[in-house]
Scaffold this active site. Sequence first.
Site, PDB file in Angstrom:
ATOM      1  N   ASP A   1       0.835  -1.195   0.000  1.00  0.00           N
ATOM      2  CA  ASP A   1       0.000   0.000   0.000  1.00  0.00           C
ATOM      3  C   ASP A   1       0.870   1.246   0.000  1.00  0.00           C
ATOM      4  O   ASP A   1       1.870   1.321   0.723  1.00  0.00           O
ATOM      5  CB  ASP A   1      -0.904  -0.019   1.243  1.00  0.00           C
ATOM      6  N   HIS A   2       0.496   2.228  -0.792  1.00  0.00           N
ATOM      7  CA  HIS A   2       1.164   3.530  -0.816  1.00  0.00           C
ATOM      8  C   HIS A   2       2.673   3.450  -1.045  1.00  0.00           C
ATOM      9  O   HIS A   2       3.457   4.080  -0.329  1.00  0.00           O
ATOM     10  CB  HIS A   2       0.872   4.303   0.470  1.00  0.00           C
TER      11      HIS A   2
ATOM     12  N   ASP B   1       1.808   5.347  -5.282  1.00  0.00           N
ATOM     13  CA  ASP B   1       1.072   6.560  -4.922  1.00  0.00           C
ATOM     14  C   ASP B   1       1.919   7.771  -5.264  1.00  0.00           C
ATOM     15  O   ASP B   1       2.763   8.209  -4.485  1.00  0.00           O
ATOM     16  CB  ASP B   1       0.721   6.550  -3.436  1.00  0.00           C
TER      17      ASP B   1
ATOM     18  N   HIS C   1      -7.127   9.396   5.795  1.00  0.00           N
ATOM     19  CA  HIS C   1      -6.437   8.319   6.495  1.00  0.00           C
ATOM     20  C   HIS C   1      -6.525   8.523   8.006  1.00  0.00           C
ATOM     21  O   HIS C   1      -6.466   9.649   8.500  1.00  0.00           O
ATOM     22  CB  HIS C   1      -4.956   8.276   6.093  1.00  0.00           C
TER      23      HIS C   1
END
Length: 236
Positions: free
Chosen positions: A30-31, A52, A127
């Site tokens: 993720d990210h 990202d 987030h």
Amino acid sequence: TELEFLGDSFIKTCIDEAHKARVPMVIHLDHGGKFEEILRAIRCGFTSVMIDASHMSYEDNIAITKKVVEVAKVSDVSVEAELGTIGTTGDSYEGGSDIIYTDPKQAKDFIDKTGIDSLAVAIGTAHGIYPKDMKPELKLDLLKEIRDTVDVPLVLHGGSSNPDKEIAESVKIGISKINISSDIKFAFYKKYREVLAENPKWIEPNAIEPPCIDALKEVAKFKMSLFNDIGKADLY
């Protein structure tokens, strides 16, 4: 940040557990913020990666995302990218900034030019766990417009703490993946603090962690029901 802390060997454990699971699993980065992080993840055995570059200019986001797609496809790894920016509540390592909503027409152009497999959209989430004075609100009309414009699975980041009704509706409209890391962690560590407060002399993880894992599971089960995920393993 978490991958740096845990190290490559931890991923081998995750892959081993994924193979033992009764339902289909992915190992997702993720990210990922740098091309080098993506390469590391693919080398470690991740089956899905996110680049990202939403904080970059539109042109630079396209360039690095296209580069990631070219490398990932060779290893049969799927690629997620982000267009627009997700907000932040200030208590998450996942970053974020002021929300810049995803433009549907730009999203189609971005997908066409990069070849990504899924797109994280910015429709009003942030987030982390929302503080009491912060009220999240999803732009569901914008989500509908994006869904009608593009043909790849859509991802909702910052899904923790949002009203259940809105999240459920977003799934009906077309969100295929929702990130709820903060909700999961919050449940685990809330119980962790309670267990330690009640048993201050405990030091063994196998005594402390089981009730914390149970608390985490309850949140996961609720979210699976909310997202209409129950029974979907048979579709794979």
